[in-house]
Write an enzyme that holds these catalytic residues in place. Sequence first.
Site, PDB file in Angstrom:
ATOM      1  N   HIS A  82       1.016  -1.155   0.083  1.00  4.00           N
ATOM      2  CA  HIS A  82       0.152   0.050   0.031  1.00  4.00           C
ATOM      3  C   HIS A  82       0.674   1.045   0.046  1.00  4.00           C
ATOM      4  O   HIS A  82       1.870   1.184   0.550  1.00  4.00           O
ATOM      5  CB  HIS A  82      -0.948  -0.082   1.133  1.00  4.00           C
ATOM      6  CG  HIS A  82      -1.739   1.169   1.389  1.00  4.00           C
ATOM      7  ND1 HIS A  82      -2.946   1.204   0.562  1.00  4.00           N
ATOM      8  CD2 HIS A  82      -1.701   2.527   1.961  1.00  4.00           C
ATOM      9  CE1 HIS A  82      -3.493   2.547   0.973  1.00  4.00           C
ATOM     10  NE2 HIS A  82      -2.716   3.220   1.732  1.00  4.00           N
ATOM     11  N   ASP A 161     -14.899   2.684   7.478  1.00  4.36           N
ATOM     12  CA  ASP A 161     -13.725   3.819   7.190  1.00  4.36           C
ATOM     13  C   ASP A 161     -14.362   4.747   5.954  1.00  4.36           C
ATOM     14  O   ASP A 161     -14.126   5.850   5.993  1.00  4.36           O
ATOM     15  CB  ASP A 161     -12.448   3.237   6.666  1.00  4.36           C
ATOM     16  CG  ASP A 161     -11.569   4.209   6.133  1.00  4.36           C
ATOM     17  OD1 ASP A 161     -11.306   4.828   6.848  1.00  4.36           O
ATOM     18  OD2 ASP A 161     -11.340   4.220   4.799  1.00  4.36           O
ATOM     19  N   ARG A 168     -14.110  13.085   7.672  1.00  3.17           N
ATOM     20  CA  ARG A 168     -12.782  13.723   7.882  1.00  3.17           C
ATOM     21  C   ARG A 168     -12.556  14.798   6.863  1.00  3.17           C
ATOM     22  O   ARG A 168     -11.785  15.916   7.075  1.00  3.17           O
ATOM     23  CB  ARG A 168     -11.664  12.602   7.970  1.00  3.17           C
ATOM     24  CG  ARG A 168     -11.690  11.846   9.028  1.00  3.17           C
ATOM     25  CD  ARG A 168     -10.860  10.596   9.248  1.00  3.17           C
ATOM     26  NE  ARG A 168      -9.405  11.027   9.038  1.00  3.17           N
ATOM     27  CZ  ARG A 168      -8.594   9.914   8.498  1.00  3.17           C
ATOM     28  NH1 ARG A 168      -8.935   8.862   7.944  1.00  3.17           N
ATOM     29  NH2 ARG A 168      -7.400  10.687   8.120  1.00  3.17           N
ATOM     30  N   SER A 183      -7.251   4.036   9.404  1.00  2.31           N
ATOM     31  CA  SER A 183      -8.030   4.030   8.190  1.00  2.31           C
ATOM     32  C   SER A 183      -7.317   3.349   6.940  1.00  2.31           C
ATOM     33  O   SER A 183      -7.788   2.252   6.543  1.00  2.31           O
ATOM     34  CB  SER A 183      -8.123   5.578   7.583  1.00  2.31           C
ATOM     35  OG  SER A 183      -8.287   5.659   6.194  1.00  2.31           O
ATOM     36  N   LYS A 187      -8.433  -1.477   6.198  1.00  2.00           N
ATOM     37  CA  LYS A 187      -8.548  -1.728   4.995  1.00  2.00           C
ATOM     38  C   LYS A 187      -7.819  -2.795   4.353  1.00  2.00           C
ATOM     39  O   LYS A 187      -7.950  -4.028   3.730  1.00  2.00           O
ATOM     40  CB  LYS A 187      -8.733  -0.720   3.789  1.00  2.00           C
ATOM     41  CG  LYS A 187      -9.778   0.273   3.874  1.00  2.00           C
ATOM     42  CD  LYS A 187      -9.454   1.469   3.016  1.00  2.00           C
ATOM     43  CE  LYS A 187      -8.786   2.430   3.538  1.00  2.00           C
ATOM     44  NZ  LYS A 187      -8.794   3.797   3.093  1.00  2.00           N
TER      45      LYS A 187
HETATM   46  N1  URA Z   1      -5.535   7.088   2.818  1.00  2.00           N
HETATM   47  C1  URA Z   1      -6.488   6.328   3.714  1.00  2.00           C
HETATM   48  O1  URA Z   1      -6.785   5.475   3.175  1.00  2.00           O
HETATM   49  N2  URA Z   1      -6.846   7.088   4.653  1.00  2.00           N
HETATM   50  C2  URA Z   1      -6.422   7.905   5.243  1.00  2.00           C
HETATM   51  O2  URA Z   1      -6.756   8.496   6.300  1.00  2.00           O
HETATM   52  C3  URA Z   1      -5.101   8.595   4.540  1.00  2.00           C
HETATM   53  C4  URA Z   1      -4.861   8.085   3.496  1.00  2.00           C
END
Ligand code: URA
Length: 444
Positions: A82, A161, A168, A183, A187
């Site tokens: 990621h 999320d 947010r 967050s 995932k």
């Molecule tokens: N990427 C994400 O998936 N969440 C965040 O809070 C910031 C970057």
Amino acid sequence: MNVIDIILDKRYGRELNDEQIAFFVKGVTDGSIPDYQASALLMAIVLNGMNEREMTTLTLEMARSGEQNDLSFVGDITVDKHSTGGVGDKITPLVMPLCSSFGVKIVKLTGRGLGFTGGTVDKFSSIEGFDINVPQDRFGELVRSVGVVISGQTPDLAPADKILYALRDVTGTVDSIPLIASSIMSKKLAGGADAIVLDVTCGSGAYMNNVDRARDLAKAMIRIGNLAGRRTVAVITDMDQPLGRCCGNIMEMEEVWDTLSGKGEEDVVDIATVIASKMIMLADKQGQLSSDELIEELRARLNDGRARDEFVKLIRSQGGEFIDGVPVYRDRPNKIFEVRSKRDGYVRSIRTDEIGYSSVMLGAGRLKKDDEIDYGAGIKFIKKRGDQVSYGDVLCELYVGKDSVITPDSNALKEIADKVFKAYNIMPGAPEKRRSVIDVLEQQ
Ligand code: URA
């Protein structure tokens, strides 16, 4: 339990217990906690932080808020990767074939681009015929035959999320290490891979604009990953200038092809080989090679065509077309403008967020989630950090696809060119050379 008490506890800097966090995530997911109360708690977390246990509980609860992918059908260690985002980031299409050349199995679930960060779905979709929406019941067949599969058709991973991230975004609560870490990791945990390599970008084109904060975010995510039983490694990489030679969907995929043909830019090769090496080691497929030998071997596979052969296999397996052995793209980038320097000096840095937004204005990305993108749009960087420039030298070139509404004499193009020029920080004196891999963090 009462959500007002939870907000007040965090407002006064008290630790939240696991039940409170679970109550909050459940209430956000089923809609019983309204946006204004969720936002108030998010702001209290931004201001008063969370400790490791709170962060891990928040992550696990968010991961459990929807489907959790089961990758046991792979029958081997699965690794995910990621990136926290950047401009010109073409590392995923490079690490997938590098890893599959070592027999690593990858099920890559990926997203579309939004804001100035490009999306891997859009990059792969720029290849004619490529099917990025692979149904889940084909994952097994592709992993067995090719080793890797990439899909934008993600199950409903971590819906809590999605709700919190949208809040947010509009309540000034994005920039918080506990919230970003939970967050991202929710995932990744729901995605089901056994091991995770995180590319934590750092600089003007990243969430974290200094190395100390990038390290703090990386450490938080590694701790969460480890506490959740996933081996996790983070690589901190430079995003104080765009990565590689260009940004834009087709242009980046062309750069991927060049990199797989032994003609890669050093920053791209450096990051791709370090990240691939960590993924291979987490999957335990490095054989007798030490970490340094593995990186050398990966560089060799970029130069001798072995990684390119794997890439061809991946693209063909998902319907991508080739003519004369070269991928066919949905459009052709056409050069529309050259941005020239108005002073002498050295490129010190490039405001990467400004470049990212300029590229979106050219059509390469989206500001709203349903915006159409222009696959041919993008920017080619002729001068990068450390290069000497004289008045009138071309700094970079702007490209658009064949149906672009941006014409050579449009005001939009003048505005973009001006923004791009201002993104270049040109000063007297050469800056110090910097490597693009800033740090690698393993166990915390
Ligand atoms: N990427 C994400 O998936 N969440 C965040 O809070 C910031 C970057």
